[in-house]
Design a protein around this motif. Structure first.
Motif, PDB file in Angstrom:
ATOM      1  N   MET A   1     -49.548  -4.820  34.221  1.00  0.00           N
ATOM      2  CA  MET A   1     -48.447  -5.268  33.372  1.00  0.00           C
ATOM      3  C   MET A   1     -47.167  -5.369  34.199  1.00  0.00           C
ATOM      4  SD  MET A   1     -46.857  -3.514  29.906  1.00  0.00           S
ATOM      5  CE  MET A   1     -48.300  -3.934  28.923  1.00  0.00           C
ATOM      6  N   ARG A   2     -46.460  -6.491  34.051  1.00  0.00           N
ATOM      7  CA  ARG A   2     -45.200  -6.698  34.772  1.00  0.00           C
ATOM      8  C   ARG A   2     -44.055  -6.525  33.771  1.00  0.00           C
ATOM      9  NH1 ARG A   2     -44.235  -9.764  39.869  1.00  0.00           N
ATOM     10  NH2 ARG A   2     -46.521  -9.904  39.852  1.00  0.00           N
ATOM     11  N   VAL A   3     -43.201  -5.552  34.039  1.00  0.00           N
ATOM     12  CA  VAL A   3     -42.186  -5.134  33.072  1.00  0.00           C
ATOM     13  C   VAL A   3     -40.790  -5.256  33.664  1.00  0.00           C
ATOM     14  CG1 VAL A   3     -41.363  -3.221  31.639  1.00  0.00           C
ATOM     15  CG2 VAL A   3     -43.821  -3.517  32.026  1.00  0.00           C
ATOM     16  N   LEU A   4     -39.880  -5.856  32.898  1.00  0.00           N
ATOM     17  CA  LEU A   4     -38.452  -5.781  33.187  1.00  0.00           C
ATOM     18  C   LEU A   4     -37.886  -4.671  32.322  1.00  0.00           C
ATOM     19  CD1 LEU A   4     -35.658  -6.778  34.229  1.00  0.00           C
ATOM     20  CD2 LEU A   4     -35.670  -8.402  32.310  1.00  0.00           C
ATOM     21  N   ALA A   5     -37.313  -3.649  32.935  1.00  0.00           N
ATOM     22  CA  ALA A   5     -36.784  -2.503  32.204  1.00  0.00           C
ATOM     23  C   ALA A   5     -35.332  -2.266  32.583  1.00  0.00           C
ATOM     24  CB  ALA A   5     -37.601  -1.250  32.499  1.00  0.00           C
ATOM     25  N   PHE A   6     -34.538  -1.839  31.610  1.00  0.00           N
ATOM     26  CA  PHE A   6     -33.153  -1.488  31.931  1.00  0.00           C
ATOM     27  C   PHE A   6     -32.627  -0.429  30.965  1.00  0.00           C
ATOM     28  CE2 PHE A   6     -33.371  -5.653  29.869  1.00  0.00           C
ATOM     29  CZ  PHE A   6     -32.583  -5.521  28.724  1.00  0.00           C
ATOM     30  N   ASP A   7     -31.606   0.261  31.449  1.00  0.00           N
ATOM     31  CA  ASP A   7     -30.933   1.297  30.668  1.00  0.00           C
ATOM     32  C   ASP A   7     -29.436   1.129  30.788  1.00  0.00           C
ATOM     33  OD1 ASP A   7     -30.411   4.002  29.399  1.00  0.00           O
ATOM     34  OD2 ASP A   7     -29.536   4.269  31.399  1.00  0.00           O
ATOM     35  N   THR A   8     -28.739   1.164  29.656  1.00  0.00           N
ATOM     36  CA  THR A   8     -27.271   1.150  29.648  1.00  0.00           C
ATOM     37  C   THR A   8     -26.747   2.206  28.681  1.00  0.00           C
ATOM     38  OG1 THR A   8     -27.271  -0.551  27.900  1.00  0.00           O
ATOM     39  CG2 THR A   8     -27.159  -1.322  30.185  1.00  0.00           C
ATOM     40  N   SER A   9     -27.578   3.155  28.294  1.00  0.00           N
ATOM     41  CA  SER A   9     -27.259   4.038  27.177  1.00  0.00           C
ATOM     42  C   SER A   9     -26.268   5.150  27.498  1.00  0.00           C
ATOM     43  CB  SER A   9     -28.548   4.666  26.632  1.00  0.00           C
ATOM     44  OG  SER A   9     -29.164   5.498  27.599  1.00  0.00           O
ATOM     45  N   LEU A  10     -26.148   5.538  28.757  1.00  0.00           N
ATOM     46  CA  LEU A  10     -25.350   6.717  29.088  1.00  0.00           C
ATOM     47  C   LEU A  10     -24.112   6.413  29.919  1.00  0.00           C
ATOM     48  CD1 LEU A  10     -28.203   9.283  29.863  1.00  0.00           C
ATOM     49  CD2 LEU A  10     -27.060   8.782  27.701  1.00  0.00           C
ATOM     50  N   GLY A  11     -23.689   5.166  29.909  1.00  0.00           N
ATOM     51  CA  GLY A  11     -22.477   4.810  30.635  1.00  0.00           C
ATOM     52  C   GLY A  11     -22.734   3.951  31.845  1.00  0.00           C
ATOM     53  N   GLY A  12     -23.673   4.366  32.695  1.00  0.00           N
ATOM     54  CA  GLY A  12     -24.046   3.545  33.845  1.00  0.00           C
ATOM     55  C   GLY A  12     -25.155   2.583  33.464  1.00  0.00           C
ATOM     56  N   GLY A  13     -25.723   1.936  34.471  1.00  0.00           N
ATOM     57  CA  GLY A  13     -26.799   0.991  34.211  1.00  0.00           C
ATOM     58  C   GLY A  13     -27.857   1.039  35.289  1.00  0.00           C
ATOM     59  N   SER A  14     -29.098   0.823  34.906  1.00  0.00           N
ATOM     60  CA  SER A  14     -30.216   0.789  35.842  1.00  0.00           C
ATOM     61  C   SER A  14     -31.158  -0.317  35.403  1.00  0.00           C
ATOM     62  CB  SER A  14     -30.949   2.134  35.853  1.00  0.00           C
ATOM     63  OG  SER A  14     -32.048   2.119  36.749  1.00  0.00           O
ATOM     64  N   VAL A  15     -31.591  -1.143  36.358  1.00  0.00           N
ATOM     65  CA  VAL A  15     -32.486  -2.271  36.082  1.00  0.00           C
ATOM     66  C   VAL A  15     -33.626  -2.241  37.090  1.00  0.00           C
ATOM     67  CG1 VAL A  15     -32.701  -4.784  35.906  1.00  0.00           C
ATOM     68  CG2 VAL A  15     -30.548  -3.681  35.271  1.00  0.00           C
ATOM     69  N   ALA A  16     -34.848  -2.505  36.633  1.00  0.00           N
ATOM     70  CA  ALA A  16     -35.993  -2.526  37.547  1.00  0.00           C
ATOM     71  C   ALA A  16     -37.041  -3.495  37.044  1.00  0.00           C
ATOM     72  CB  ALA A  16     -36.603  -1.134  37.700  1.00  0.00           C
ATOM     73  N   GLN A  31     -20.438   1.950  37.031  1.00  0.00           N
ATOM     74  CA  GLN A  31     -19.152   1.671  36.402  1.00  0.00           C
ATOM     75  C   GLN A  31     -19.382   1.144  34.987  1.00  0.00           C
ATOM     76  OE1 GLN A  31     -16.206   2.392  37.768  1.00  0.00           O
ATOM     77  NE2 GLN A  31     -17.281   3.202  39.562  1.00  0.00           N
ATOM     78  N   PRO A  32     -19.218   2.002  33.961  1.00  0.00           N
ATOM     79  CA  PRO A  32     -19.510   1.586  32.591  1.00  0.00           C
ATOM     80  C   PRO A  32     -18.779   0.325  32.151  1.00  0.00           C
ATOM     81  CG  PRO A  32     -19.122   3.948  32.698  1.00  0.00           C
ATOM     82  CD  PRO A  32     -18.770   3.393  34.046  1.00  0.00           C
ATOM     83  N   ARG A  33     -17.524   0.173  32.555  1.00  0.00           N
ATOM     84  CA  ARG A  33     -16.745  -0.973  32.101  1.00  0.00           C
ATOM     85  C   ARG A  33     -17.252  -2.289  32.694  1.00  0.00           C
ATOM     86  NH1 ARG A  33     -12.065   0.515  29.542  1.00  0.00           N
ATOM     87  NH2 ARG A  33     -11.467   2.716  29.719  1.00  0.00           N
ATOM     88  N   ALA A  34     -18.035  -2.191  33.754  1.00  0.00           N
ATOM     89  CA  ALA A  34     -18.534  -3.403  34.400  1.00  0.00           C
ATOM     90  C   ALA A  34     -19.824  -3.906  33.770  1.00  0.00           C
ATOM     91  CB  ALA A  34     -18.761  -3.146  35.892  1.00  0.00           C
ATOM     92  N   LEU A  35     -20.442  -3.103  32.909  1.00  0.00           N
ATOM     93  CA  LEU A  35     -21.773  -3.461  32.422  1.00  0.00           C
ATOM     94  C   LEU A  35     -21.796  -4.735  31.586  1.00  0.00           C
ATOM     95  CD1 LEU A  35     -23.415  -0.038  31.544  1.00  0.00           C
ATOM     96  CD2 LEU A  35     -24.089  -1.650  33.317  1.00  0.00           C
ATOM     97  N   VAL A  36     -20.769  -4.963  30.793  1.00  0.00           N
ATOM     98  CA  VAL A  36     -20.739  -6.164  29.965  1.00  0.00           C
ATOM     99  C   VAL A  36     -20.889  -7.414  30.826  1.00  0.00           C
ATOM    100  CG1 VAL A  36     -19.330  -7.564  28.418  1.00  0.00           C
ATOM    101  CG2 VAL A  36     -19.369  -5.084  28.159  1.00  0.00           C
ATOM    102  N   GLU A  37     -20.186  -7.429  31.966  1.00  0.00           N
ATOM    103  CA  GLU A  37     -20.246  -8.586  32.841  1.00  0.00           C
ATOM    104  C   GLU A  37     -21.373  -8.489  33.864  1.00  0.00           C
ATOM    105  OE1 GLU A  37     -16.426  -8.726  34.647  1.00  0.00           O
ATOM    106  OE2 GLU A  37     -15.400  -9.416  32.837  1.00  0.00           O
ATOM    107  N   ARG A  38     -21.809  -7.279  34.190  1.00  0.00           N
ATOM    108  CA  ARG A  38     -22.734  -7.100  35.297  1.00  0.00           C
ATOM    109  C   ARG A  38     -24.210  -7.073  34.911  1.00  0.00           C
ATOM    110  NH1 ARG A  38     -23.594  -7.870  39.569  1.00  0.00           N
ATOM    111  NH2 ARG A  38     -24.341  -5.844  40.344  1.00  0.00           N
ATOM    112  N   LEU A  39     -24.550  -6.750  33.653  1.00  0.00           N
ATOM    113  CA  LEU A  39     -25.953  -6.527  33.327  1.00  0.00           C
ATOM    114  C   LEU A  39     -26.813  -7.762  33.555  1.00  0.00           C
ATOM    115  CD1 LEU A  39     -28.184  -4.683  32.396  1.00  0.00           C
ATOM    116  CD2 LEU A  39     -27.596  -5.232  30.022  1.00  0.00           C
ATOM    117  N   LEU A  40     -26.413  -8.894  33.039  1.00  0.00           N
ATOM    118  CA  LEU A  40     -27.234 -10.101  33.230  1.00  0.00           C
ATOM    119  C   LEU A  40     -27.333 -10.506  34.700  1.00  0.00           C
ATOM    120  CD1 LEU A  40     -26.381 -12.248  30.087  1.00  0.00           C
ATOM    121  CD2 LEU A  40     -28.618 -11.345  30.753  1.00  0.00           C
TER     122      LEU A  40
END
Length: 223
Positions: A1-16, A31-40
């Motif tokens: 299975m090939r999975v795109l996973a991410f977390d933004t729940s605790l302030g920071g962000g992690s993508v794999a 940087q929590p404030r950067a997530l809106v612009e940085r996640l995608l």
């Protein structure tokens, strides 16, 4: 299975991107404030480095909480939007379960893992698990617990306590459990591991254990 996973729940962000239990590429943002612009852009970068297109994915998974209200809304909205746009099945896992999954290597079979997130205002968000068959099996539902009530909620050891609220657990509440430093954030690889072998169960929805601190004029709580 090939999975795109991410977390933004605790302030920071992690993508794999994870395939067959192997992390193909990952990125982290503290940087929590950067997530809106940085996640995608983070997602696009990780997919590119993993040599993966959206059409190659079997699952998109995100954490749904508990956590910060802004962080949860970002992660869930992006997961649902990508699911609609790409047709890939989406799902959510709890932040507390993801913390427990990330600490599995530190716990023995049959031991207890207590995931604790600092909920502020004299509370923690807490869920207990037992390691069975190499996976964290929940012993209770995610709960908001007053610090004064922790001794009556905490299980006995052996086991460990993880998460940003772990340092708030002490004295009689700790019992035979040991505090595990360095496991206060969520790893997207652990989020992906939780998706393996599970049915999606529908689009992810935020898990809120209490009303938001911020209210609109007139006392209206944001949805």
């Amino acid at each position: 299975m090939r999975v795109l996973a991410f977390d933004t729940s605790l302030g920071g962000g992690s993508v794999a991107v994870v395939h067959g239990g192997v992390c193909l590429a990952r990125a982290d943002e503290d940087q929590p404030r950067a997530l809106v612009e940085r996640l995608l852009p983070m997602i696009e970068d990780v997919l590119s480095r993993a040599g993966t297109g959206y059409g190659d994915l079997d699952r998109i998974v995100t954490t749904v909480g508990p956590g910060t209200f802004a962080g949860l809304r970002i992660g869930v909205a992006v997961a649902r939007g990508l699911g609609v746009a790409t047709g890939v099945a989406t799902m959510g896992v709890t932040s507390l379960e993801a913390l427990a999954q990330g600490a599995l290597g530190e716990a023995g079979e049959g031991e207890v893992i207590v995931s604790v997130i600092d909920g502020r205002r004299g509370q923690v968000y807490l869920q207990t698990f037992r390691v069975l068959g190499g996976a964290p099996r929940p012993l209770m539902a995610p709960s908001a617990v007053d610090l004064a009530d922790l001794p009556g909620v905490m299980p006995s050891g052996p086991g460990l306590v993880v998460g940003s609220g772990a340092a708030l657990v002490g004295g009689p509440a700790l019992g035979g459990l040991r505090l595990l430093a360095g496991f206060s954030t969520i790893d997207a690889v652990a989020v992906a591991a939780l998706a393996a072998g599970r049915a999606p169960g529908g689009p992810p929805r935020p898990l809120y254990l209490r009303a938001p601190d911020a209210k609109l004029p007139g006392g209206i709580v944001p949805a």
